[in-house]
Design an enzyme around this catalytic site. Structure first.
Site, PDB file in Angstrom:
ATOM      1  N   GLY A 159       7.874 -38.295 -38.856  1.00 16.03           N
ATOM      2  CA  GLY A 159       8.508 -38.769 -37.634  1.00 16.03           C
ATOM      3  C   GLY A 159       8.285 -37.846 -36.454  1.00 16.03           C
ATOM      4  CB  SER A 160       6.523 -37.064 -34.072  1.00  7.00           C
ATOM      5  OG  SER A 160       5.483 -37.975 -34.281  1.00  7.00           O
ATOM      6  CB  SER A 238       3.466 -37.812 -40.704  1.00  5.31           C
ATOM      7  OG  SER A 238       3.186 -37.739 -39.328  1.00  5.31           O
TER       8      SER A 238
END
Length: 522
Positions: A159-160, A238
């Site tokens: 989620g960055s 991620s």
């Protein structure tokens, strides 16, 4: 949703006494388990009814008031926890940049499908309740069957570093626990300015410290849930994957885990902020809130007390839009040379097994969020720079240092994971494998195909085989010959979901590493 158990790990051998087969033959689904956070009740998982599900277990004290912007403090309790509901999601930043529906011009420009729109909405606007009291974890386990002490998998969501939550439906671990004889855990950690404040006067990288404390909680408590604390694998995708990689450098002497799985992210590829960028973000917020900045006469202690007193909602309103920011990661790990390093390649890494890879068309997801199409060439270059080349370098280093290392590339594209119809932004994009790996692809518009079910079971089985035995598990997985350890110039790169087929499709290790250097750049 129908889930096929192609690779179930349940053992049924009539000739072996039950006491030798079952870890806890008297285990009752959802029974109360005593932990350092207090006794916690569970319940049956929603689909896999033999799995015990324990939700919203606090591992740290609520980081509010005087604990806001401070390192996490271990939670110790005695009152019973009901384990029925997920905890609050940690406060996100403004990741979307959109105030209403997804822009119609982008839908038309890229041929985004109805399925694609639903996927984008689930990523950008999951609609979960949020708050600061969010440092909780969730456990799925099935101690009444299988091995006595099960391998443990701990998942760090992406989620960055500004969004995401372990409460998102896609991360439900019941099928891992049901089919693969592992204990599966998901965790929350502080996001955005709350997890990565950037202040030069405070401890940096609180979100990473949250993750570490959650891992320590698992080490100390997981045996009570049927898990083996000596066989913990840390998994992330991620930003979660970059976090996992940061752990291998930050806690090289005491990693706790025996293996790591890096899904589309490394410490170098998803680059951390410089101290100067972190400080600029911090003082931008403190100034807007009237708490002072780097040039004011306010002392760092007074500035902190002011920021700890401001309502969280007021802080959120000052945060920049992640998509519209002039920098790619305005709130993210910051180089402090204690947990996060400017050049990880110069640091000693933990001696743990590694499974690392990425998707075939990583930047396609980011592409559909951009009004001005960057074009195929730039998108490919960004994929190489951010994901492919750093993964290649990390795998090569891990193998060179003698760690059991495997590398993969995800190719699966299914009707209910397809993002768009145009060739450029379609294919196996960033995050597209996650719902398939968990077995939680949304079925509301399009059901799973049989091929998708088979690939889902196969990849879930591979991840679990690695967790059960990080040294040899994959050598025996995937059919005749197994999955060989990574060697750059040999056929050791596993193309998973290739042509939506089950099994391993081996390719030369550096087949997709065009333009990559040994350092992980282009």
């Amino acid at each position: 949703m129908k889930h096929l158990s192609f690779y179930t790990s349940t053992v049924v051998l009539a000739a072996i006494p039950l006491t030798a087969v079952f870890a806890h033959p008297t285990w009752i689904v959802g029974q109360t388990v005593r932990t350092t956070s207090g006794p916690v009740d569970g319940h049956a998982a929603s689909v896999a009814s033999g799995v015990s599900e324990y939700l919203g277990i606090p591992y740290a004290q609520p980081p509010v008031g005087g604990l806001r912007f401070q390192p996490p403090v271990r939670y110790k309790g005695t009152r019973k926890l009901n384990g029925k509901d997920f905890g609050l999601a940690c406060y996100p930043s403004n990741i979307t940049g959109y105030d209403a529906d997804f822009p119609k011009e982008l839908v038309e420009q890229y041929g985004i499908t109805d399925v694609g729109l639903k996927i984008i909405e689930s990523i950008l606007n999951p609609g979960l309740p949020v708050g600061e009291d969010c440092l909780t974890l969730n456990i799925w386990t099935k101690p009444q069957t299988g091995t006595k002490r099960k391998a443990v998998m701990v998942y760090v969501h992406g989620g960055s570093f500004v969004s995401g939550s372990s409460a998102e439906r896609v991360y439900n671990g019941q099928f891992f626990a049901d089919q693969e004889d592992v204990v599966f855990i998901t965790i929350n950690y502080r996001l955005s300015i709350f997890g990565f404040p950037g202040s030069p006067d405070l401890t940096q990288n609180l979100g990473l410290l949250d993750q570490r404390l959650a891992l320590e909680w698992v080490r100390d408590n997981i045996a009570s849930f049927g898990g083996d604390p000596s066989r913990i694998t840390l998994v992330g995708e991620s930003a979660g994957s970059a976090s996992v990689d940061h752990h291998t450098f930050a806690w090289a002497n005491d990693p706790i885990v025996s293996g790591v799985i890096l899904m589309s992210g490394t410490a170098r590829g998803i680059a951390p902020r410089t101290p100067e960028a972190g400080a600029a973000s911090w003082y931008n917020t403190t100034s807007l809130l009237g708490c002072g900045d780097a040039t004011s006469i306010t002392s760092p202690e007074d500035l902190l007390r002011c920021m700890q007193a401001v309502p969280a909602a007021s802080i959120i309103k000052t945060l920049v839009s992640t998509l519209n920011s002039p920098t790619s990661s305005p709130y993210s790990p910051t180089i402090d040379n204690q947990l996060v390093f400017a050049d990880p390649s110069t640091r000693r890494a933990a001696k743990v097994a590694m499974l690392v890879g990425n998707t075939d068309n990583e930047m396609a997801l980011m592409r559909v969020l951009t009004a001005n199409d960057p074009g195929d060439a730039l998108v490919h270059e960004l994929s190489q720079v951010t994901f492919v080349c750093p993964a290649a370098a990390r795998a090569a280093r891990s193998a060179r240092e003698g760690n059991p290392t495997w590398r993969y590339r995800w190719h699966g594209v299914f009707p209910n994971t397809q993002l768009a119809t145009r060739p450029g932004p379609s294919g196996a994009y960033h995050y597209s494998e996650v719902p398939v790996v968990f077995g939680n692809v949304d079925q509301s518009l399009v059901k799973n195909t049989r091929a998708e079910e088979r690939v889902s079971g196969f990849v879930r089985g591979a991840w679990a085989a690695f967790a059960r035995d990080p040294v040899k598990g994959l050598l025996r997985y995937g059919g005749e010959g197994g999955w060989p350890r990574y060697v750059e110039h040999e056929r050791t790169l596993a193309r998973i979901g290739w042509e939506n087929r089950t099994g391993l499709n081996l390719e030369v290790g550096n087949r997709y590493d065009q333009g990559c250097t040994e350092e992980g750049s282009t």
